[in-house]
Design a protein around this motif. Structure first.
Motif, PDB file in Angstrom:
ATOM      1  N   ASP A  45       0.872  -1.181   0.000  1.00  0.00           N
ATOM      2  CA  ASP A  45       0.000   0.000   0.000  1.00  0.00           C
ATOM      3  C   ASP A  45       0.902   1.222   0.000  1.00  0.00           C
ATOM      4  OD1 ASP A  45      -2.422  -1.469   0.155  1.00  0.00           O
ATOM      5  OD2 ASP A  45      -2.113  -1.750   2.306  1.00  0.00           O
ATOM      6  N   ILE A  46       0.738   2.080  -1.010  1.00  0.00           N
ATOM      7  CA  ILE A  46       1.645   3.204  -1.213  1.00  0.00           C
ATOM      8  C   ILE A  46       0.896   4.520  -1.036  1.00  0.00           C
ATOM      9  CG2 ILE A  46       3.221   4.309  -2.856  1.00  0.00           C
ATOM     10  CD1 ILE A  46       3.467   1.544  -4.216  1.00  0.00           C
ATOM     11  N   ALA A  47       1.466   5.396  -0.221  1.00  0.00           N
ATOM     12  CA  ALA A  47       0.867   6.719   0.014  1.00  0.00           C
ATOM     13  C   ALA A  47       1.933   7.788  -0.184  1.00  0.00           C
ATOM     14  CB  ALA A  47       0.294   6.801   1.415  1.00  0.00           C
ATOM     15  N   VAL A  48       1.560   8.881  -0.818  1.00  0.00           N
ATOM     16  CA  VAL A  48       2.457  10.026  -1.020  1.00  0.00           C
ATOM     17  C   VAL A  48       1.742  11.273  -0.518  1.00  0.00           C
ATOM     18  CG1 VAL A  48       3.671  11.459  -2.708  1.00  0.00           C
ATOM     19  CG2 VAL A  48       3.594   8.978  -3.018  1.00  0.00           C
ATOM     20  N   ALA A  52      -3.318   7.960  -0.502  1.00  0.00           N
ATOM     21  CA  ALA A  52      -3.023   6.752  -1.271  1.00  0.00           C
ATOM     22  C   ALA A  52      -2.863   7.095  -2.747  1.00  0.00           C
ATOM     23  CB  ALA A  52      -4.133   5.731  -1.089  1.00  0.00           C
ATOM     24  N   VAL A  53      -1.943   6.377  -3.401  1.00  0.00           N
ATOM     25  CA  VAL A  53      -1.717   6.557  -4.834  1.00  0.00           C
ATOM     26  C   VAL A  53      -2.559   5.521  -5.563  1.00  0.00           C
ATOM     27  CG1 VAL A  53      -0.028   6.596  -6.696  1.00  0.00           C
ATOM     28  CG2 VAL A  53       0.624   7.363  -4.384  1.00  0.00           C
ATOM     29  N   SER A  56      -1.540   2.067  -7.903  1.00  0.00           N
ATOM     30  CA  SER A  56      -0.089   1.895  -7.790  1.00  0.00           C
ATOM     31  C   SER A  56       0.252   0.540  -7.182  1.00  0.00           C
ATOM     32  CB  SER A  56       0.523   3.009  -6.936  1.00  0.00           C
ATOM     33  OG  SER A  56       0.030   2.935  -5.599  1.00  0.00           O
ATOM     34  N   GLY A  95       8.420   0.244  -9.420  1.00  0.00           N
ATOM     35  CA  GLY A  95       7.028   0.666  -9.495  1.00  0.00           C
ATOM     36  C   GLY A  95       6.269  -0.070 -10.585  1.00  0.00           C
ATOM     37  N   THR A  98       0.304   2.642 -11.877  1.00  0.00           N
ATOM     38  CA  THR A  98       0.501   4.077 -12.120  1.00  0.00           C
ATOM     39  C   THR A  98       1.904   4.542 -11.766  1.00  0.00           C
ATOM     40  OG1 THR A  98      -0.407   4.540  -9.916  1.00  0.00           O
ATOM     41  CG2 THR A  98      -1.943   4.629 -11.779  1.00  0.00           C
ATOM     42  N   LEU A  99       2.675   3.697 -11.021  1.00  0.00           N
ATOM     43  CA  LEU A  99       4.051   4.049 -10.684  1.00  0.00           C
ATOM     44  C   LEU A  99       5.071   3.439 -11.637  1.00  0.00           C
ATOM     45  CD1 LEU A  99       4.239   3.871  -6.765  1.00  0.00           C
ATOM     46  CD2 LEU A  99       4.176   5.900  -8.230  1.00  0.00           C
ATOM     47  N   PHE A 194       7.328  14.661  -6.846  1.00  0.00           N
ATOM     48  CA  PHE A 194       6.135  15.282  -6.265  1.00  0.00           C
ATOM     49  C   PHE A 194       6.541  16.394  -5.296  1.00  0.00           C
ATOM     50  CE2 PHE A 194       4.603  11.243  -7.748  1.00  0.00           C
ATOM     51  CZ  PHE A 194       3.322  11.508  -8.223  1.00  0.00           C
ATOM     52  N   ALA A 199       6.713   9.920   1.445  1.00  0.00           N
ATOM     53  CA  ALA A 199       6.058   8.705   0.958  1.00  0.00           C
ATOM     54  C   ALA A 199       6.175   7.614   2.008  1.00  0.00           C
ATOM     55  CB  ALA A 199       6.684   8.245  -0.349  1.00  0.00           C
TER      56      ALA A 199
END
Length: 218
Positions: A45-48, A52-53, A56, A95, A98-99, A194, A199
């Motif tokens: 689970d990726i958050a920036v 959450a993205v 991704s 990635g 979307t990454l 970004f 992240a």
């Protein structure tokens, strides 16, 4: 023959019998050396910037290493085992979704230490076994990619183990072993693309390791 000489002879006979019996027993200690292939899950689970993205994900590359396992037979069927890997294992985080355009997020180097207890079944020419235990993954180094200031947490996880020993003689043998380490961790960094936003990646690598090698009892 004098009684004192008889007693000495009897004592010597008993001592030789005990010493000979102990020498005839198999040593409870053993070591196994093998080549290990490690596959990682890619659940993450990726958050920036705290959000959450969407869409991704990431891929963790496979790894390989030589491994050494030291063990002790508590009984003819039950053994304690400790495994270490060398050289250190390395995996790349890339990635996807979307990454995917950002490519490599970073590299992780880690050292595994696994302790298990196993139960073996004596089927004559082969000895299958099952076991469980605990593993520790120590992160020894990280290298930045698209994520800068990359940090990954070390941690513990539970282990399941199955395998088969194939004795060649009383000293040597070969083996095939599979272990699953249920381990989760967290990675943090910043994303220059970004604007340097923070992240966080919640990772579930849960690596699977397959080892083939040679065993020696000593």
């Amino acid at each position: 023959m004098k009684k004192s000489n008889i007693r000495r002879l009897a004592s010597l006979t008993v001592l030789c019998a005990i010493t000979g019996g102990a020498a005839a027993q198999e040593s409870p200690w053993f070591v196994r050396m093998g080549a290990t292939s490690v596959q990682h899950q890619s659940d993450a689970d990726i958050a920036v910037g705290g959000g959450a993205v969407p869409g991704s994900g990431l891929n963790l590359s496979d790894a390989s290493a030589l491994t050494a396992e030291f063990g002790y037979w508590l009984t003819p069927s039950v053994a304690l085992r400790g495994l270490v890997g060398f050289p250190l294992l390395k995996t790349r985080a890339e990635g996807r979704g979307t990454l995917a355009p950002v490519g490599e997020l970073g590299k992780i180097t880690y050292a595994p230490l696994v302790v298990t207890a196993t139960y073996s079944f004596d089927l004559g020419s082969v000895k299958p076994y099952v076991g469980a235990g605990i593993g520790y993954v120590g992160i020894t180094d990280t290298k930045d990619g698209a994520l800068k200031n990359l940090k990954v947490d070390s941690g513990f996880g539970s282990v399941l183990q199955v395998g088969v020993d194939i004795p060649i003689d009383k000293t040597w043998g070969v083996f095939l072993d599979y272990r699953k380490l249920y381990w989760k961790t967290k990675a943090t960094g910043t994303v220059p693309a970004f604007g340097g936003a923070p992240a966080q990646v919640d990772l579930n690598p849960s690596p699977s390791a397959v080892t083939i090698g040679v065993s020696m009892r000593f």
